[in-house]
Design a protein around this motif. Sequence first.
Motif, PDB file in Angstrom:
ATOM      1  N   LEU A   1     -12.585 -33.347  55.373  1.00  0.00           N
ATOM      2  CA  LEU A   1     -12.762 -32.449  54.349  1.00  0.00           C
ATOM      3  C   LEU A   1     -11.838 -32.423  53.365  1.00  0.00           C
ATOM      4  O   LEU A   1     -11.999 -32.368  52.092  1.00  0.00           O
TER       5      LEU A   1
ATOM      6  N   GLU B   1     -10.443 -35.060  52.151  1.00  0.00           N
ATOM      7  CA  GLU B   1     -10.836 -36.346  51.328  1.00  0.00           C
ATOM      8  C   GLU B   1     -11.796 -35.813  50.505  1.00  0.00           C
ATOM      9  O   GLU B   1     -11.969 -36.379  49.445  1.00  0.00           O
ATOM     10  N   TYR B   2     -12.868 -35.346  51.103  1.00  0.00           N
ATOM     11  CA  TYR B   2     -14.022 -34.896  50.101  1.00  0.00           C
ATOM     12  C   TYR B   2     -13.705 -33.974  49.190  1.00  0.00           C
ATOM     13  O   TYR B   2     -14.007 -34.111  47.769  1.00  0.00           O
ATOM     14  N   LEU B   3     -12.584 -33.111  49.448  1.00  0.00           N
ATOM     15  CA  LEU B   3     -12.022 -32.135  48.362  1.00  0.00           C
ATOM     16  C   LEU B   3     -11.155 -32.985  47.209  1.00  0.00           C
ATOM     17  O   LEU B   3     -11.425 -32.976  45.987  1.00  0.00           O
TER      18      LEU B   3
ATOM     19  N   SER C   1     -11.727 -36.093  46.427  1.00  0.00           N
ATOM     20  CA  SER C   1     -12.486 -36.739  45.702  1.00  0.00           C
ATOM     21  C   SER C   1     -13.215 -36.070  44.741  1.00  0.00           C
ATOM     22  O   SER C   1     -13.727 -36.550  43.555  1.00  0.00           O
ATOM     23  N   ALA C   2     -13.701 -34.955  45.003  1.00  0.00           N
ATOM     24  CA  ALA C   2     -14.635 -33.985  43.986  1.00  0.00           C
ATOM     25  C   ALA C   2     -13.697 -33.612  43.040  1.00  0.00           C
ATOM     26  O   ALA C   2     -13.837 -33.428  41.789  1.00  0.00           O
ATOM     27  N   MET C   3     -12.236 -33.463  43.232  1.00  0.00           N
ATOM     28  CA  MET C   3     -11.390 -32.870  42.175  1.00  0.00           C
ATOM     29  C   MET C   3     -10.984 -33.718  41.009  1.00  0.00           C
ATOM     30  O   MET C   3     -10.361 -33.587  40.372  1.00  0.00           O
TER      31      MET C   3
ATOM     32  N   ARG D   1     -13.045 -36.417  40.003  1.00  0.00           N
ATOM     33  CA  ARG D   1     -14.246 -37.002  39.520  1.00  0.00           C
ATOM     34  C   ARG D   1     -14.610 -37.033  38.025  1.00  0.00           C
ATOM     35  O   ARG D   1     -14.945 -38.028  37.322  1.00  0.00           O
ATOM     36  N   THR D   2     -14.347 -35.690  37.785  1.00  0.00           N
ATOM     37  CA  THR D   2     -14.913 -35.454  36.163  1.00  0.00           C
ATOM     38  C   THR D   2     -13.365 -34.973  35.505  1.00  0.00           C
ATOM     39  O   THR D   2     -12.495 -34.102  36.323  1.00  0.00           O
TER      40      THR D   2
END
Lengths: 357, 357
Positions: B251, B253-255, B257-259, B261-262
């Motif tokens: 999780l 790592e998900y966070l 990557s989401a933070m 990305r843009t």
Amino acid sequence: MPSPLTISLDAMGGDAGPEMVIPGAAVALKRRPDLRFILYGQSEAVEPLLARYPDLVAASRFVHCEISVRMDDKPSQALRLGRWKSSMWRCVQAVRDGEADVAVSAGNTGALMAMSKFCLRTLPDIDRPAIAAMWPTLRGESVVLDVGATIGSDAKMLVHFAVMGAAMARALFGLERPTVGLLNIGAEEVKGVEEVREAGHILRAIDHPNFEYYGFVEGDDLGKGTVDVVVTEGFSGNIALKTAEGTARQLAEYLRSAMTRTLSAKIGYFFARSAFARLREKMDPRKVNGGLFLGLNGLVVKSHGGTDSEGFAAAIELGRDMVLGSLTSKIANDLEYTLGSMRKQFAEQTAAQAQTA
Amino acid sequence: MPSPLTISLDAMGGDAGPEMVIPGAAVALKRRPDLRFILYGQSEAVEPLLARYPDLVAASRFVHCEISVRMDDKPSQALRLGRWKSSMWRCVQAVRDGEADVAVSAGNTGALMAMSKFCLRTLPDIDRPAIAAMWPTLRGESVVLDVGATIGSDAKMLVHFAVMGAAMARALFGLERPTVGLLNIGAEEVKGVEEVREAGHILRAIDHPNFEYYGFVEGDDLGKGTVDVVVTEGFSGNIALKTAEGTARQLAEYLRSAMTRTLSAKIGYFFARSAFARLREKMDPRKVNGGLFLGLNGLVVKSHGGTDSEGFAAAIELGRDMVLGSLTSKIANDLEYTLGSMRKQFAEQTAAQAQTA
């Protein structure tokens, strides 16, 4: 296989029953307009809801059943009261009778397993069916089994789980030769239980053409997606699954609390809201809803009882994918190969022992 | 108890050995200036590092040991080569000889357990010691045991784990009567293995004055913190622990990557960075580093081998807290009460059976 692809639904299953199942079927139909349904349930409860979805009415056949299995019925109780006539039983029976390709129920797990075993019977050489779950990983998804149908498994059962789980991964992920790991613990002094070690020896010796035996994996390999299929007995499998669900909820709660604590964090949240939405989607347990019963003469999907219509639609689509991936015949073929190979191993061992004796 | 509180350290244990242990001891000393250390290790490796921390030198005694147990030594190998003379053995022996109150090592778990058993011996009526871990929860922290020292436990062992884990929760959290749950699975058809059910009956009947038996808990209760102490056998306990660690990393790592990305997510991250720092701290596995060996005549803390100096300092502080909480005498007293109560139960059952016969 009936054409078009037909799914039987236990409309009474789940905490919310038809109020979750009917909209769920409508969601699945919208995404997969080629699906057909047979709905089993009490007409007073189902028909008024069904009337709201004309497309679903057109794609379905409804069968009234007087009896519903309750979420807290014991399996023996459910069988006694609901055999032949409950919505759950009829839903499974439709698969046995070739009317449906796969049954989906969000009803009570124990009752559904008992009815599925009684109605569909297990495959040759399979004593106890397993429940396989989809596990989201950093690499995508893995199949994990058994997550709670069996307690304690001998080596042979673990080998069967490996074969069936690999067939599921082939059907689901389109892999030619998925990797399979046995869940174990790495404490140096022990290196796992005897059954797990023995299953490892057998899998290594079989060298199955349709999957690659990777070796042992540990609990943290589940999230990493080290292998496509993780095999374990149902007690530790269920504990692993629930622990992961609990940890995910715990961290989501930490995150929520951190993001609402200060003004600056709230501003940050505002800017990053699409990233958070993406994260939420990634962590959405509904997307991987649906455990598959493996080892039966027919396909049964168990949806989480507390899911919503989105989650139920995912369980329906899982069932659909298994039918399209010809899971049943893959499992039958792969088990046959395995059985032959195990017999050959056994004969060779016996011959070698006779020679040395 | 030696005064001041003295901790023996295996300076050679852990992936980074003295380069992690010595700074770790320095960190712990800074926080707890009343601590004293005995350091065991190879002088060439330890002394140059130690020289960098004058305060630690002043608070320590260094003992040269020629032999170091390697991280991949088998327990039997480690015992053969390292008994009496390795840094790990000497570190544990200091507890046996009353020179130290608690031993801390980041060395290989199997070897440390084998040496601890051999050197300290198990408590009366305890066959196999357990490893207890601290588990961060939504309510704070819980004690979970066994997380990998035993595979398969009978009912009596689970009862002992409950008693020892509860003593640890009393020593650590200052609770008068912590709650204790048995880890089980909720699948309706099974409701757990025989040993777990039997342990539940015994715990209910004992009604121990120093803890409250709550009943069964499931995997998702770990993160919720439903009970203060969760008891299970080592195979499923180890799988639960590693699965939770893996899920947390997944999780995070998900966070991450989401933070990243843009642009908008990055801006959001900037504003919320103190919230993220708080979250990171909350999820920091180093803060709960340290498994405690329970069931021995003396206290041994196993630090994670891959931890850094911060994590090692946390393991030292865990050891310190256990000494200050008088864990050893709490366990001895609580086990004695339990044994007496189990004998009484058994006598009553036998008498009842004799009457009906």
